[in-house]
Scaffold this motif. Structure first.
Motif, PDB file in Angstrom:
ATOM      1  N   THR A 185       0.813  -1.217   0.000  1.00 45.45           N
ATOM      2  CA  THR A 185       0.000   0.000   0.000  1.00 45.45           C
ATOM      3  C   THR A 185       0.847   1.267   0.000  1.00 45.45           C
ATOM      4  N   ALA A 189      -4.454   1.906  -3.040  1.00 48.63           N
ATOM      5  CA  ALA A 189      -5.345   1.422  -1.983  1.00 48.63           C
ATOM      6  C   ALA A 189      -6.626   2.237  -1.884  1.00 48.63           C
ATOM      7  N   ASP A 190      -6.554   3.532  -2.237  1.00 49.29           N
ATOM      8  CA  ASP A 190      -7.643   4.432  -1.883  1.00 49.29           C
ATOM      9  C   ASP A 190      -8.318   5.124  -3.050  1.00 49.29           C
ATOM     10  N   LYS A 226      -9.406  -2.618   1.759  1.00 45.21           N
ATOM     11  CA  LYS A 226      -8.991  -1.358   1.156  1.00 45.21           C
ATOM     12  C   LYS A 226     -10.124  -0.887   0.239  1.00 45.21           C
TER      13      LYS A 226
END
Length: 505
Positions: A130, A165-166, A188
Motif C-alpha cells: 500500500t 489502496a484508496d 482497502k
C-alpha cells in the motif's frame, strides 16, 4: 468493519509496534505467518511456489513467506530485481534469513524468460504494498505485464502490485491481476469498486492482531458491512407479539406486462416479516397478485397502470417495481410525493419518473431510501467518469437532499446524509438478473415498516438480500438461480440470524 486509508494503515502498524510493544520485524513475521498458513492450507495440490519480491516491506513479507513455505514442504524460488542491495531494513533481515536456507534459490527478474512455470506453480506477488504512490514503470511494469500473461494461480500479498489502496488509477496504468488477495486486517477502498476490484480476485482478510485500540479510536467515513453488523441490528421476534407490532408495508407498482415486478417485491416484503402487506397495483394485476401472494391485500390503483396513489399515514411505502412511466402514472406519483412527508423506499420507474425534472428531487420526503442502479443514478444526478467519482457525487446528494442512497453494484454502497459509506460484501453475480432489485425493494420496505431506522434498514436489507443470494447460488448455481430463489432463502438467513443471536439453540 472500518476501512482505513493506506496512511492510516501505516499509522496502525506504528501504533501496534509502540503499544504492544513489538518490533517491526516481528510484526512482519506475524503477518507472513498468516499468509503462509493460508497458502499452505488452500494450495495443497500445488508443489512449487514462485515469490516475486520488491525491495520494501511488502517484499520483506514475500521473503519471509518464501522461507516459511519452504519449511512447510513446498519447492520455493524467489525473484528479486537485484539481490545485492537496496532493500528496506526489515526486508534485508528476511533476505539474510532466507539465504541461510540452501534449498531456496534467489533469482533476478531477468531470469523469468528461461524459467519453467508448470501447472502446479503458484505465483506469489510481493512486489509492492500500500506504500506505492505512483504507477508502475520500467522493469516492474514489464514484469507485471509478463506475469499477467501467465495462466498459473496468482496470489497477491496485502494488495495487487500497482493497485492504489484508496483511489482510481488511470486507464493505462498496470496492476497485477490476482486470483486471490490476502490482505491484512481490513479491506482497502479500491478492492470494492469495479474498475479496481477486478484485480484482486477473491479477497481474504487476515487478522494479524494489530492493536484493537487504534481501530476503536480512529475515525473513518468508510465501512464494510460484515455479519456482526447484521447480528447487532437484527431484532429477534418476541414470542408475545402480534401482527400490529410489525408494521404495514405497502408495495406500489406493476403495470400491464410488468406485474411480476410487483409480485417479487410483495413476496419479499412478506418473507421479511412485515405484519401486514398491501399491494397497490392496477386492476390488470389483481388475479396474478392475489394468486401468487395470497397473504397480501390488494388495493386497486388504476386499470392498466397505477394512476391513483391513495395513501394511508400508517403505511410504509415501497414504490417503483414495474410501475411504468405512463403520463398518468407520473402525474399520480408526483401528486403523492407532494402530499406525503414520511420516509419511504423509491426504486426503478419511480426514480425514472423523478429524474425527468431536477425539481422533482425536492419532492422526495426527508430520510427516504432510494435504490438506483448506475444508469438510474446517472439519470437522477448526472454522469461521472467512474464509480469513485459517482460515489463522491452520491455523498454530496445524500447530504444535500437528506436521503439514503443505495448505489447498486457488485459491492453495493449505502450512502447516508452524514456522508458515511457502507459497502456490502454479501451476494454474487447470480443477482445480475431482472427482478433482483424488486426483491431488495420489498425487503427494505418491510424492514422500514417494522421500525428499523433508515440506516439500519439499508444495512440489514442489503446484507439480507446478498446473504439469501449466496444460499440460493449454493443450491441452484449463479447461472440458474432466480430472484424467486433469493426470496425463498430469506427464511434460511433469518434462521441463521436467530441462531447466532441466541434465539434458536
Amino acid at each position: 468493519m472500518k476501512i482505513f486509508t493506506a496512511e492510516q494503515i501505516r499509522s496502525w502498524d506504528q501504533f501496534t509496534i509502540s503499544h504492544e510493544p513489538v518490533s517491526s520485524v516481528q510484526l512482519m513475521e506475524r503477518a507472513s505467518m498468516s499468509v503462509a498458513g493460508w497458502i499452505s492450507e488452500h494450495c495443497k495440490n500445488h508443489k512449487k511456489m514462485v515469490v516475486f519480491c520488491g525491495k520494501g516491506n511488502n517484499g520483506g513479507d514475500g521473503l519471509a513467506v518464501a522461507r516459511m513455505l519452504y519449511l512447510k514442504g513446498f519447492d520455493v524460488d524467489v525473484f528479486v530485481h537485484d539481490p545485492k542491495g537496496g532493500f528496506s531494513d526489515d526486508a534485508l533481515v528476511n533476505l539474510k534469513r532466507l539465504r541461510d536456507i540452501s534449498g531456496i534459490s534467489v533469482k533476478k527478474f531477468s531470469d523469468i524468460e528461461s524459467y519453467h512455470f508448470d501447472d502446479k506453480t503458484v505465483i506469489i506477488d510481493a512486489l509492492f504494498g500500500t506504500g506505492l504512490s505512483r504507477p508502475l514503470t520500467g522493469i516492474y511494469k514489464s514484469l507485471v505485464d509478463q506475469l499477467n500473461q501467465k495462466e498459473q494461480l496468482k496470489i497477491s500479498i496485502d494488495i495487487p502490485s500497482g493497485l492504489p489502496a484508496d483511489e482510481m488509477f488511470s486507464q493505462n496504468d498496470v496492476a497485477l491481476k490476482a486470483n486471490y488477495t490476502l490482505s491484512f486486517q481490513c479491506w482497502k477502498k479500491s478492492f470494492l469498486h469495479p474498475e479496481t476490484g477486478k484485480y484482486t480476485g477473491k479477497t481474504v482478510i487476515l487478522d494479524i492482531d494489530l492493536a484493537n485500540e487504534y481501530s476503536e479510536i480512529v475515525e473513518t467515513k468508510y465501512f464494510v458491512i460484515d455479519d456482526l453488523d447484521a447480528e447487532h441490528i437484527f431484532k429477534p421476534r418476541p414470542e408475545f407479539s402480534h401482527k400490529g407490532n410489525y408494521g404495514k408495508a405497502a408495495i406500489v407498482g406493476g403495470s400491464y406486462g410488468k406485474i411480476g415486478a410487483a409480485v417479487l417485491a410483495t413476496r419479499s416484503a412478506l418473507k421479511t416479516g412485515a405484519g401486514l402487506t398491501f399491494t397497490l397495483a392496477p386492476k390488470c394485476g389483481y388475479e396474478i397478485i392475489q394468486t401468487s401472494c395470497p397473504e397480501a391485500m390488494f388495493i386497486k390503483g388504476g386499470d392498466d397502470f397505477v394512476t391513483d396513489f391513495e395513501y394511508d399515514s400508517g403505511f410504509t411505502y415501497g414504490i417503483g417495481p414495474g410501475l411504468g412511466t405512463d403520463a398518468d402514472t407520473e402525474k399520480g406519483l408526483l401528486k403523492f410525493l407532494e402530499a406525503y412527508d414520511q420516509p419511504l423506499v423509491l426504486d426503478a420507474d419511480a426514480l425514472n419518473i423523478i429524474s425527468r425534472s431536477p425539481e422533482n428531487l425536492k419532492l422526495i420526503p426527508q430520510k427516504t431510501i432510494i435504490t438506483p442502479h448506475p444508469k438510474e443514478f446517472e439519470r437522477l444526478f448526472g454522469s461521472t467518469e467512474n464509480s469513485f467519482k459517482r460515489l463522491e457525487l452520491a455523498k454530496e446528494k445524500a447530504q444535500e437532499l437528506n436521503l439514503y442512497i443505495i448505489l447498486k453494484d457488485h459491492h453495493t454502497q449505502i450512502v447516508t446524509p452524514e456522508k458515511n459509506v457502507y459497502y456490502n460484501i454479501t451476494g454474487n453475480a447470480g443477482l445480475a438478473k431482472g427482478g433482483s432489485g424488486d426483491v431488495l425493494t420489498g425487503i427494505l420496505t418491510s424492514l422500514l415498516a417494522q421500525g428499523y431506522s433508515e440506516e439500519q434498514t439499508c444495512i440489514l436489507g442489503v446484507w439480507l438480500h446478498g446473504k439469501a443470494a449466496e444460499f440460493a447460488s449454493e443450491r441452484d448455481s449463479k447461472e440458474s438461480m432466480l430472484p424467486t430463489d433469493v426470496i425463498n432463502e430469506l427464511g434460511t438467513v433469518f434462521e441463521e440470524l436467530n441462531r447466532k443471536t441466541g434465539r434458536n439453540l
